[in-house]
Design a protein around this motif. Structure first.
Motif, PDB file in Angstrom:
ATOM      1  N   MET A 191       9.302  13.469 -13.130  1.00 56.35           N
ATOM      2  CA  MET A 191       9.065  12.253 -13.880  1.00 56.35           C
ATOM      3  C   MET A 191       8.402  12.651 -15.199  1.00 56.35           C
ATOM      4  O   MET A 191       7.535  13.501 -15.221  1.00 56.35           O
ATOM      5  N   PRO A 192       8.795  12.018 -16.291  1.00 57.86           N
ATOM      6  CA  PRO A 192       8.198  12.353 -17.577  1.00 57.86           C
ATOM      7  C   PRO A 192       6.724  11.959 -17.625  1.00 57.86           C
ATOM      8  O   PRO A 192       6.257  11.164 -16.815  1.00 57.86           O
ATOM      9  N   GLU A 193       5.998  12.527 -18.571  1.00 56.48           N
ATOM     10  CA  GLU A 193       4.593  12.154 -18.773  1.00 56.48           C
ATOM     11  C   GLU A 193       4.541  10.676 -19.157  1.00 56.48           C
ATOM     12  O   GLU A 193       5.272  10.228 -20.045  1.00 56.48           O
ATOM     13  N   LEU A 194       3.687   9.901 -18.504  1.00 61.79           N
ATOM     14  CA  LEU A 194       3.653   8.454 -18.707  1.00 61.79           C
ATOM     15  C   LEU A 194       2.457   8.034 -19.555  1.00 61.79           C
ATOM     16  O   LEU A 194       1.384   8.625 -19.464  1.00 61.79           O
ATOM     17  N   ASP A 195       2.661   6.977 -20.364  1.00 62.28           N
ATOM     18  CA  ASP A 195       1.548   6.366 -21.076  1.00 62.28           C
ATOM     19  C   ASP A 195       0.576   5.813 -20.042  1.00 62.28           C
ATOM     20  O   ASP A 195       0.969   5.447 -18.936  1.00 62.28           O
ATOM     21  N   ARG A 196      -0.675   5.690 -20.419  1.00 60.64           N
ATOM     22  CA  ARG A 196      -1.680   5.232 -19.449  1.00 60.64           C
ATOM     23  C   ARG A 196      -1.417   3.810 -18.963  1.00 60.64           C
ATOM     24  O   ARG A 196      -1.836   3.426 -17.885  1.00 60.64           O
ATOM     25  N   ASN A 197      -0.692   3.002 -19.741  1.00 60.88           N
ATOM     26  CA  ASN A 197      -0.393   1.630 -19.318  1.00 60.88           C
ATOM     27  C   ASN A 197       0.962   1.517 -18.617  1.00 60.88           C
ATOM     28  O   ASN A 197       1.455   0.423 -18.399  1.00 60.88           O
ATOM     29  N   ASP A 198       1.567   2.657 -18.287  1.00 57.96           N
ATOM     30  CA  ASP A 198       2.912   2.657 -17.719  1.00 57.96           C
ATOM     31  C   ASP A 198       2.985   3.437 -16.406  1.00 57.96           C
ATOM     32  O   ASP A 198       3.982   4.057 -16.095  1.00 57.96           O
ATOM     33  N   HIS A 199       1.896   3.391 -15.627  1.00 55.80           N
ATOM     34  CA  HIS A 199       1.836   4.138 -14.371  1.00 55.80           C
ATOM     35  C   HIS A 199       2.319   3.339 -13.169  1.00 55.80           C
ATOM     36  O   HIS A 199       2.392   3.865 -12.070  1.00 55.80           O
ATOM     37  N   GLY A 200       2.628   2.064 -13.371  1.00 53.31           N
ATOM     38  CA  GLY A 200       3.044   1.238 -12.249  1.00 53.31           C
ATOM     39  C   GLY A 200       1.853   0.706 -11.499  1.00 53.31           C
ATOM     40  O   GLY A 200       0.705   1.027 -11.815  1.00 53.31           O
ATOM     41  N   LYS A 201       2.123  -0.115 -10.493  1.00 52.35           N
ATOM     42  CA  LYS A 201       1.027  -0.735  -9.763  1.00 52.35           C
ATOM     43  C   LYS A 201       1.497  -1.139  -8.372  1.00 52.35           C
ATOM     44  O   LYS A 201       2.601  -1.649  -8.204  1.00 52.35           O
ATOM     45  N   GLY A 202       0.652  -0.913  -7.403  1.00 59.34           N
ATOM     46  CA  GLY A 202       0.919  -1.295  -6.024  1.00 59.34           C
ATOM     47  C   GLY A 202      -0.182  -0.720  -5.148  1.00 59.34           C
ATOM     48  O   GLY A 202      -0.919   0.167  -5.580  1.00 59.34           O
ATOM     49  N   SER A 203      -0.315  -1.244  -3.929  1.00 56.79           N
ATOM     50  CA  SER A 203      -1.383  -0.783  -3.051  1.00 56.79           C
ATOM     51  C   SER A 203      -0.959  -0.880  -1.591  1.00 56.79           C
ATOM     52  O   SER A 203      -0.354  -1.868  -1.176  1.00 56.79           O
ATOM     53  N   PHE A 204      -1.308   0.142  -0.825  1.00 54.31           N
ATOM     54  CA  PHE A 204      -1.018   0.130   0.603  1.00 54.31           C
ATOM     55  C   PHE A 204      -1.840  -0.921   1.343  1.00 54.31           C
ATOM     56  O   PHE A 204      -1.499  -1.294   2.457  1.00 54.31           O
ATOM     57  N   SER A 205      -2.907  -1.432   0.739  1.00 54.11           N
ATOM     58  CA  SER A 205      -3.706  -2.471   1.390  1.00 54.11           C
ATOM     59  C   SER A 205      -2.921  -3.776   1.510  1.00 54.11           C
ATOM     60  O   SER A 205      -3.341  -4.681   2.222  1.00 54.11           O
ATOM     61  N   GLN A 206      -1.772  -3.883   0.837  1.00 58.07           N
ATOM     62  CA  GLN A 206      -0.948  -5.080   0.908  1.00 58.07           C
ATOM     63  C   GLN A 206       0.119  -4.989   2.003  1.00 58.07           C
ATOM     64  O   GLN A 206       1.026  -5.809   2.058  1.00 58.07           O
ATOM     65  N   TYR A 207      -0.012  -3.980   2.854  1.00 58.84           N
ATOM     66  CA  TYR A 207       0.954  -3.767   3.930  1.00 58.84           C
ATOM     67  C   TYR A 207       0.223  -3.640   5.251  1.00 58.84           C
ATOM     68  O   TYR A 207      -0.932  -3.255   5.303  1.00 58.84           O
ATOM     69  N   ARG A 208       0.927  -3.962   6.345  1.00 60.84           N
ATOM     70  CA  ARG A 208       0.355  -3.789   7.681  1.00 60.84           C
ATOM     71  C   ARG A 208       1.403  -3.135   8.570  1.00 60.84           C
ATOM     72  O   ARG A 208       2.588  -3.116   8.241  1.00 60.84           O
ATOM     73  N   GLY A 209       0.955  -2.619   9.681  1.00 56.26           N
ATOM     74  CA  GLY A 209       1.884  -2.017  10.634  1.00 56.26           C
ATOM     75  C   GLY A 209       2.721  -0.928  10.001  1.00 56.26           C
ATOM     76  O   GLY A 209       2.213  -0.036   9.341  1.00 56.26           O
ATOM     77  N   VAL A 210       4.029  -1.029  10.185  1.00 54.99           N
ATOM     78  CA  VAL A 210       4.953  -0.036   9.656  1.00 54.99           C
ATOM     79  C   VAL A 210       5.375  -0.472   8.246  1.00 54.99           C
ATOM     80  O   VAL A 210       6.532  -0.757   7.981  1.00 54.99           O
ATOM     81  N   LEU A 211       4.395  -0.553   7.365  1.00 56.37           N
ATOM     82  CA  LEU A 211       4.608  -0.883   5.949  1.00 56.37           C
ATOM     83  C   LEU A 211       5.344  -2.201   5.738  1.00 56.37           C
ATOM     84  O   LEU A 211       6.233  -2.311   4.896  1.00 56.37           O
ATOM     85  N   VAL A 212       4.951  -3.223   6.500  1.00 56.40           N
ATOM     86  CA  VAL A 212       5.477  -4.572   6.312  1.00 56.40           C
ATOM     87  C   VAL A 212       4.528  -5.308   5.374  1.00 56.40           C
ATOM     88  O   VAL A 212       3.320  -5.336   5.615  1.00 56.40           O
ATOM     89  N   PRO A 213       5.042  -5.902   4.283  1.00 57.88           N
ATOM     90  CA  PRO A 213       4.164  -6.632   3.362  1.00 57.88           C
ATOM     91  C   PRO A 213       3.405  -7.738   4.096  1.00 57.88           C
ATOM     92  O   PRO A 213       3.973  -8.413   4.961  1.00 57.88           O
ATOM     93  N   VAL A 214       2.129  -7.922   3.763  1.00 56.87           N
ATOM     94  CA  VAL A 214       1.303  -8.908   4.456  1.00 56.87           C
ATOM     95  C   VAL A 214       1.721 -10.337   4.142  1.00 56.87           C
ATOM     96  O   VAL A 214       1.469 -11.238   4.934  1.00 56.87           O
ATOM     97  N   ASN A 215       2.350 -10.569   2.974  1.00 54.26           N
ATOM     98  CA  ASN A 215       2.814 -11.913   2.644  1.00 54.26           C
ATOM     99  C   ASN A 215       3.972 -11.824   1.648  1.00 54.26           C
ATOM    100  O   ASN A 215       4.336 -10.741   1.189  1.00 54.26           O
ATOM    101  N   GLY A 216       4.518 -12.967   1.302  1.00 57.18           N
ATOM    102  CA  GLY A 216       5.676 -13.019   0.420  1.00 57.18           C
ATOM    103  C   GLY A 216       5.384 -12.740  -1.040  1.00 57.18           C
ATOM    104  O   GLY A 216       6.300 -12.666  -1.852  1.00 57.18           O
ATOM    105  N   ARG A 217       4.107 -12.570  -1.391  1.00 52.70           N
ATOM    106  CA  ARG A 217       3.737 -12.345  -2.793  1.00 52.70           C
ATOM    107  C   ARG A 217       3.534 -10.875  -3.152  1.00 52.70           C
ATOM    108  O   ARG A 217       3.212 -10.566  -4.291  1.00 52.70           O
TER     109      ARG A 217
END
Length: 133
Positions: A1-27
């Protein structure tokens, strides 16, 4: 992956998943990393008026997983597949792989719904992971 700008690293968190990586809600969402170079393509997708955007990616092979390659994301617009629009943020590849697997097991197309948003004056791609529950 190319070097990314500091505002272009993406976003997400494992705290939003439960069990076998099932999202905790529809959002639950994952914002792609590396979208800065694809701004013109994202503008073209918005201008095309296609509202039913979804990923056009497959699960990683054992070889890709072993080499820890990034997941490049392209979008399916209903009539065509776009060029690359970003990458799944590092560490969240397993959440995307599990979502694709869940869709496959339930007999649905392996496409994660997508929304293109404007953030900080730039266009960003968000995978609507909660809709894969």
């Amino acid at each position: 992956m190319p070097e990314l700008d500091r505002n272009d690293h993406g976003k997400g968190s494992f705290s939003q998943y439960r069990g076998v990586l099932v999202p905790v809600n529809g959002r639950v969402r994952i914002r792609l990393a590396g979208s800065n170079p694809f701004q013109e393509q994202l503008r073209d997708l918005i201008d095309s008026g296609d509202t039913e955007l979804a990923t056009a990616i497959g699960r990683r092979t054992q070889q890709q997983e072993g080499a820890d390659t990034e997941i490049e994301v392209r979008l399916f617009t209903g009539s065509r597949v776009s060029g690359p629009v970003g990458f799944v943020p590092r560490g969240l590849e397993s959440a995307v792989d599990e979502a694709l697997s869940r869709l496959d097991v339930t007999g649905l197309k392996q496409r994660i719904p997508v929304e293109i948003i404007r953030k900080g004056g730039l266009l960003r791609v968000e995978l609507l992971m909660g809709q894969t529950r």
